[in-house]
Scaffold this active site. Structure first.
Site, PDB file in Angstrom:
ATOM      1  N   SER A 148       0.850  -1.186   0.000  1.00 45.09           N
ATOM      2  CA  SER A 148       0.000   0.000   0.000  1.00 45.09           C
ATOM      3  C   SER A 148       0.891   1.242   0.000  1.00 45.09           C
ATOM      4  CB  SER A 148      -0.960  -0.030   1.192  1.00 45.09           C
ATOM      5  OG  SER A 148      -1.958   0.959   1.073  1.00 45.09           O
TER       6      SER A 148
ATOM      7  N   HIS B 251      -3.494  -2.306  -4.281  1.00 50.32           N
ATOM      8  CA  HIS B 251      -4.943  -2.596  -4.110  1.00 50.32           C
ATOM      9  C   HIS B 251      -5.647  -2.756  -5.456  1.00 50.32           C
ATOM     10  CE1 HIS B 251      -4.339  -1.595   0.070  1.00 50.32           C
ATOM     11  NE2 HIS B 251      -4.003  -0.354  -0.217  1.00 50.32           N
TER      12      HIS B 251
END
Length: 230
Positions: free
Chosen positions: A123, A158
């Site tokens: 992330s 993601h």
């Protein structure tokens, strides 16, 4: 020294990825430092790092930035210089990078990378190593943020779990707002050596990593064959 990055799609501490990071160092009991700046040095996040590391032959460390000089006697340089690997957590990428710049941590991480310290994370902790990508660090919508540029490509984490990530990433590459780059599903990662893809790894066959690039007026997406970690 080899310059290595392991970028994965989600910021969660996953045992197979941390085991892989440990092996990347080539050390028997490597010093691995978790940097939770993006989460505001979240205590539960730090605890979960230590819990996962209990299952590995590593020496875990944590570099926090919400400190004061009365209690914190080691400099950031002293901490980072001893590490074999640095794992950056998820959270607010923009705030993290701003704090790193204010504290000089960005320079220290670049120097550590050059000397062969493994850089890793998911992330915010993967986006930071690239030249740029999209982030949810600002209000209202995903926007572009510039990374440290250890890898001169763009990045999208993601990729399979947040529906707006993929089309926006394609759009930004097509318009030239971002360079060609690499995307990772939440449970997939890419191992880079000296700026080039060494291999993709994944926790299962449903999660993958991709090379995403513009070809004329269309964006192409090539799945990178993955080694499934057990």
């Amino acid at each position: 020294m080899k310059k290595q990055v392991l970028a994965y799609g989600s910021g969660r501490h996953r045992l197979p990825f941390l085991r892989y990071v440990a092996k990347m160092t080539g050390k028997k009991n490597p010093n691995i430092c978790f940097v939770p700046t993006a989460s505001g040095d979240d205590k539960e996040y730090i605890i979960s790092f230590y819990e996962v590391c209990k299952q590995l032959p590593v020496l875990p460390h944590v570099l926090t930035v919400w400190i004061n000089s009365y209690d914190q006697k080691q400099t950031f340089q002293e901490i980072i210089s001893k590490m074999d690997a640095v794992v950056v957590g998820g959270g607010n990428t923009l705030n993290m990078l701003a704090i790193w710049k204010a504290q000089g941590i960005d320079v220290l991480l670049k120097e550590a990378y050059q000397r062969g310290c493994v850089m890793a994370g998911g992330s915010a902790g993967s986006l930071c190593w690239f030249n740029g990508g999209t982030t949810d660090s600002r209000p209202a919508e995903l926007s572009i943020v510039n990374g440290l540029g250890l890898l001169d490509q763009s990045h999208c984490p993601h990729y399979n779990s947040e529906t707006t990530r993929r089309p926006l990433y394609h759009h930004n590459i097509l318009t030239g707002a971002l360079t060609d780059g690499y995307a990772c599903d939440d449970q997939a990662a890419i191992h880079f050596v000296d700026g080039k893809v060494q291999q993709s790894i994944s926790l299962n066959s449903e999660n993958n990593a991709y090379h995403v690039y513009a070809d004329g007026d269309v964006v192409k997406e090539e799945k990178i064959p993955s080694v499934i970690l057990r």
